[in-house]
Design an enzyme around this catalytic site. Structure first.
Site, PDB file in Angstrom:
ATOM      1  N   GLU A 113       0.827  -1.208   0.000  1.00  0.00           N
ATOM      2  CA  GLU A 113       0.000   0.000   0.000  1.00  0.00           C
ATOM      3  C   GLU A 113       0.862   1.259   0.000  1.00  0.00           C
ATOM      4  O   GLU A 113       2.087   1.205   0.168  1.00  0.00           O
ATOM      5  CB  GLU A 113      -0.948  -0.034   1.201  1.00  0.00           C
ATOM      6  CG  GLU A 113      -1.875  -1.244   1.130  1.00  0.00           C
ATOM      7  CD  GLU A 113      -2.967  -1.258   2.180  1.00  0.00           C
ATOM      8  OE1 GLU A 113      -2.866  -0.522   3.182  1.00  0.00           O
ATOM      9  OE2 GLU A 113      -3.923  -2.037   1.998  1.00  0.00           O
ATOM     10  N   CYS A 147      -1.898  -4.599  -5.679  1.00  0.00           N
ATOM     11  CA  CYS A 147      -2.412  -5.858  -5.112  1.00  0.00           C
ATOM     12  C   CYS A 147      -1.365  -6.968  -5.197  1.00  0.00           C
ATOM     13  O   CYS A 147      -0.464  -6.934  -6.047  1.00  0.00           O
ATOM     14  CB  CYS A 147      -3.634  -6.330  -5.887  1.00  0.00           C
ATOM     15  SG  CYS A 147      -5.056  -5.262  -5.771  1.00  0.00           S
ATOM     16  N   GLU A 164      -1.687  -9.954  -6.347  1.00  0.00           N
ATOM     17  CA  GLU A 164      -1.698 -10.683  -7.623  1.00  0.00           C
ATOM     18  C   GLU A 164      -0.841  -9.983  -8.667  1.00  0.00           C
ATOM     19  O   GLU A 164      -0.069 -10.605  -9.401  1.00  0.00           O
ATOM     20  CB  GLU A 164      -3.130 -10.791  -8.186  1.00  0.00           C
ATOM     21  CG  GLU A 164      -4.101 -11.549  -7.324  1.00  0.00           C
ATOM     22  CD  GLU A 164      -4.857 -10.645  -6.353  1.00  0.00           C
ATOM     23  OE1 GLU A 164      -4.218  -9.770  -5.724  1.00  0.00           O
ATOM     24  OE2 GLU A 164      -6.072 -10.821  -6.211  1.00  0.00           O
ATOM     25  N   CYS A 215      -9.560  -8.587  -7.523  1.00  0.00           N
ATOM     26  CA  CYS A 215     -10.217  -7.337  -7.922  1.00  0.00           C
ATOM     27  C   CYS A 215     -10.229  -7.201  -9.446  1.00  0.00           C
ATOM     28  O   CYS A 215      -9.524  -7.922 -10.168  1.00  0.00           O
ATOM     29  CB  CYS A 215      -9.509  -6.141  -7.282  1.00  0.00           C
ATOM     30  SG  CYS A 215      -8.042  -5.602  -8.178  1.00  0.00           S
ATOM     31  N   CYS A 238      -6.832  -6.565 -11.273  1.00  0.00           N
ATOM     32  CA  CYS A 238      -5.993  -7.766 -11.357  1.00  0.00           C
ATOM     33  C   CYS A 238      -6.539  -8.735 -12.404  1.00  0.00           C
ATOM     34  O   CYS A 238      -5.777  -9.397 -13.112  1.00  0.00           O
ATOM     35  CB  CYS A 238      -5.889  -8.450  -9.996  1.00  0.00           C
ATOM     36  SG  CYS A 238      -4.886  -7.498  -8.833  1.00  0.00           S
TER      37      CYS A 238
HETATM   38  N1  THU Z   1      -6.027  -6.424  -2.509  1.00  0.00           N
HETATM   39  C1  THU Z   1      -5.226  -7.353  -3.101  1.00  0.00           C
HETATM   40  O1  THU Z   1      -4.038  -7.441  -2.804  1.00  0.00           O
HETATM   41  N2  THU Z   1      -5.796  -8.174  -4.023  1.00  0.00           N
HETATM   42  C2  THU Z   1      -7.105  -8.149  -4.401  1.00  0.00           C
HETATM   43  O2  THU Z   1      -7.502  -8.871  -5.305  1.00  0.00           O
HETATM   44  C3  THU Z   1      -8.025  -7.259  -3.700  1.00  0.00           C
HETATM   45  C4  THU Z   1      -7.428  -6.235  -2.821  1.00  0.00           C
HETATM   46  C5  THU Z   1      -5.442  -5.529  -1.493  1.00  0.00           C
HETATM   47  C6  THU Z   1      -5.317  -4.102  -1.940  1.00  0.00           C
HETATM   48  C7  THU Z   1      -5.334  -3.370  -0.623  1.00  0.00           C
HETATM   49  O3  THU Z   1      -4.022  -3.297  -0.119  1.00  0.00           O
HETATM   50  C8  THU Z   1      -6.151  -4.262   0.305  1.00  0.00           C
HETATM   51  O4  THU Z   1      -6.227  -5.520  -0.340  1.00  0.00           O
HETATM   52  C9  THU Z   1      -7.556  -3.759   0.568  1.00  0.00           C
HETATM   53  O5  THU Z   1      -8.211  -3.468  -0.597  1.00  0.00           O
END
Ligand code: THU
Length: 145
Positions: free
Chosen positions: A54, A63, A65, A101, A104
């Protein structure tokens, strides 16, 4: 049901690596840890890990992925991708698998060649539940140039 075609040993390694990858998440804002493993069978580094990273400027967050997929691409490991697995945070519902998400999914669409047979493994935070899917199911009617 979509099959993953992985051996018990491969599955066990993926699960161990997933938990380790998730522990490396940098998520001071959401506090939601995500781990990802891109498995590339038969290579020197077959378990390519990713975690979410983040940023104070929230849009700069990436993310788990995409970290795993882009690590593979930049390492020159652009082919022979075998499977991709993800796991979410234990603070979420423990019995629910995490689903990737939209952004991704779009990146998966770019690099995963076989939309029907390439397995995407979605785990519950405690690893007790596993749902296997593919890109046809996750992202019908994708955008392509
Ligand atoms: N996040 C992921 O790493 N992968 C996903 O497919 C969905 C969301 C992370 C992004 C962010 O750091 C946290 O989850 C909350 O959204």
């Amino acid at each position: 049901m979509i099959s993953h075609g992985l051996s018990d040993e491969e599955l066990q390694c993926i699960e161990e690596q997933l938990v380790e990858a998730r522990s490396r998440a940098y998520c001071p804002y959401s506090k939601f840890h995500v781990g990802c493993v891109l498995f590339v069978r038969g290579t020197q580094d077959p378990y390519i890990c990713g975690c979410n990273i983040e940023n104070a400027s929230f849009g700069a967050t990436i993310c788990a992925e995409r970290v795993a997929m882009l690590k593979a691409m930049s390492n020159g490991c652009q082919e022979r991708w075998t499977a991709l697995a993800i796991i979410g945070d234990t603070s979420g519902p423990r019995d629910k698998v995490i689903t990737p998400c939209g952004m991704c999914r779009q990146v998966m669409n770019e690099f995963i060649k076989d939309r029907e047979t390439f397995p995407i493994l979605m785990y519950s935070p405690d690893l007790k539940k596993l749902q296997v899917t593919n890109l046809n199911e996750l992202m019908p009617m994708p955008f392509n140039l």
